[in-house]
Structures are given as C-alpha cells and as structure tokens.
Design a protein around this motif. Sequence first.
Motif, PDB file in Angstrom:
ATOM      1  N   ALA A   1      -0.229  -2.585  12.998  1.00  0.00           N
ATOM      2  CA  ALA A   1       0.292  -3.838  13.554  1.00  0.00           C
ATOM      3  C   ALA A   1       1.671  -3.631  14.166  1.00  0.00           C
ATOM      4  N   ALA A   2       2.493  -2.806  13.541  1.00  0.00           N
ATOM      5  CA  ALA A   2       3.822  -2.533  14.087  1.00  0.00           C
ATOM      6  C   ALA A   2       3.708  -1.813  15.431  1.00  0.00           C
ATOM      7  N   GLY A   3       2.746  -0.943  15.559  1.00  0.00           N
ATOM      8  CA  GLY A   3       2.529  -0.268  16.839  1.00  0.00           C
ATOM      9  C   GLY A   3       2.142  -1.256  17.923  1.00  0.00           C
TER      10      GLY A   3
ATOM     11  N   GLU B   1      -2.953  -1.131   2.832  1.00  0.00           N
ATOM     12  CA  GLU B   1      -2.149  -2.178   3.463  1.00  0.00           C
ATOM     13  C   GLU B   1      -1.039  -1.582   4.321  1.00  0.00           C
ATOM     14  N   LEU B   2      -0.450  -0.489   3.879  1.00  0.00           N
ATOM     15  CA  LEU B   2       0.604   0.154   4.667  1.00  0.00           C
ATOM     16  C   LEU B   2       0.046   0.703   5.977  1.00  0.00           C
ATOM     17  N   LYS B   3      -1.180   1.203   5.948  1.00  0.00           N
ATOM     18  CA  LYS B   3      -1.809   1.669   7.191  1.00  0.00           C
ATOM     19  C   LYS B   3      -2.015   0.505   8.149  1.00  0.00           C
ATOM     20  N   ASP B   4      -2.434  -0.659   7.608  1.00  0.00           N
ATOM     21  CA  ASP B   4      -2.610  -1.842   8.451  1.00  0.00           C
ATOM     22  C   ASP B   4      -1.281  -2.290   9.046  1.00  0.00           C
TER      23      ASP B   4
ATOM     24  N   ARG C   1      -3.160   3.456 -16.402  1.00  0.00           N
ATOM     25  CA  ARG C   1      -3.195   4.524 -15.401  1.00  0.00           C
ATOM     26  C   ARG C   1      -4.249   4.237 -14.342  1.00  0.00           C
ATOM     27  N   SER C   2      -5.432   3.821 -14.773  1.00  0.00           N
ATOM     28  CA  SER C   2      -6.489   3.544 -13.798  1.00  0.00           C
ATOM     29  C   SER C   2      -6.138   2.325 -12.946  1.00  0.00           C
ATOM     30  N   GLU C   3      -5.513   1.318 -13.543  1.00  0.00           N
ATOM     31  CA  GLU C   3      -5.101   0.144 -12.769  1.00  0.00           C
ATOM     32  C   GLU C   3      -4.018   0.510 -11.751  1.00  0.00           C
ATOM     33  N   ALA C   4      -3.081   1.337 -12.163  1.00  0.00           N
ATOM     34  CA  ALA C   4      -2.027   1.769 -11.249  1.00  0.00           C
ATOM     35  C   ALA C   4      -2.614   2.592 -10.100  1.00  0.00           C
ATOM     36  N   LYS C   5      -3.588   3.410 -10.398  1.00  0.00           N
ATOM     37  CA  LYS C   5      -4.245   4.219  -9.374  1.00  0.00           C
ATOM     38  C   LYS C   5      -4.959   3.329  -8.358  1.00  0.00           C
ATOM     39  N   ASP C   6      -5.661   2.291  -8.849  1.00  0.00           N
ATOM     40  CA  ASP C   6      -6.349   1.352  -7.961  1.00  0.00           C
ATOM     41  C   ASP C   6      -5.352   0.600  -7.078  1.00  0.00           C
ATOM     42  N   ARG C   7      -4.268   0.146  -7.694  1.00  0.00           N
ATOM     43  CA  ARG C   7      -3.253  -0.585  -6.930  1.00  0.00           C
ATOM     44  C   ARG C   7      -2.614   0.304  -5.867  1.00  0.00           C
ATOM     45  N   LEU C   8      -2.384   1.547  -6.206  1.00  0.00           N
ATOM     46  CA  LEU C   8      -1.798   2.480  -5.246  1.00  0.00           C
ATOM     47  C   LEU C   8      -2.713   2.659  -4.040  1.00  0.00           C
ATOM     48  N   GLY C   9      -4.005   2.746  -4.290  1.00  0.00           N
ATOM     49  CA  GLY C   9      -4.964   2.857  -3.192  1.00  0.00           C
ATOM     50  C   GLY C   9      -4.916   1.643  -2.280  1.00  0.00           C
ATOM     51  N   GLU C  10      -4.823   0.447  -2.864  1.00  0.00           N
ATOM     52  CA  GLU C  10      -4.739  -0.776  -2.066  1.00  0.00           C
ATOM     53  C   GLU C  10      -3.443  -0.836  -1.275  1.00  0.00           C
ATOM     54  N   VAL C  11      -2.345  -0.406  -1.887  1.00  0.00           N
ATOM     55  CA  VAL C  11      -1.047  -0.406  -1.194  1.00  0.00           C
ATOM     56  C   VAL C  11      -1.095   0.539   0.002  1.00  0.00           C
ATOM     57  N   ILE C  12      -1.714   1.690  -0.152  1.00  0.00           N
ATOM     58  CA  ILE C  12      -1.820   2.655   0.944  1.00  0.00           C
ATOM     59  C   ILE C  12      -2.627   2.058   2.098  1.00  0.00           C
TER      60      ILE C  12
END
Length: 87
Positions: free
Chosen positions: A46-48, A39-42, A26-37
């Motif tokens: 970039a798309a803009g 990267e999606l903002k980046d 659960r904690s690993e999934a939470k950390d990964r989700l934060g990193e994915v968010i």
Amino acid sequence: MKKYLKSFWNWLKDLTTLDERAAELRSEAKDRLGEVIKELKDVKKAAGNVVDQSKDVVDAVKGKKKRGRKPNNKTKTNNSNKKKKWN
C-alpha cells in the motif's frame, strides 16, 4: 546439591502446568508473528501505491497529462466482413 535442585525442579514442574503454558504461549506468539508479517507485507504494498499516486499528483501540478493506459484509438479501415458483389 545438583541432585536436590533437579528434584526440586521436577517437583515444581509437576505442581504447575508451567511447561504447558509456555508451549501454548510459544505457539500463540508464533501464530501472531505470522499474521504480523502478512500485514506488514500488505502495508508495504500500500505504501508503494501511495508513492506512485503522489508522483501523479506532482505531475498534475506541473501540468502533465494523466498517466495510465493508453486509449484504444484503433479504427477499422477495411470492412472485410462484408461480402462484395462482383458485377
């Protein structure tokens, strides 16, 4: 029946570290989700930038001048730094 199921579950829980593994996952999934968010903002940023650049290409094809900063064409007309000598 409920008592037996509860005791069986406690016995099974004591044998394995299932709850520890679940907490770790659960904690690993939470950390990964934060990193994915992040990267999606980046990617969104970039798309803009890509959209803005493609508009510039379309304008160039139409023959318009390059957009961007305006050149600094200010010229000094008065040299007030020099001291004038009065005759």
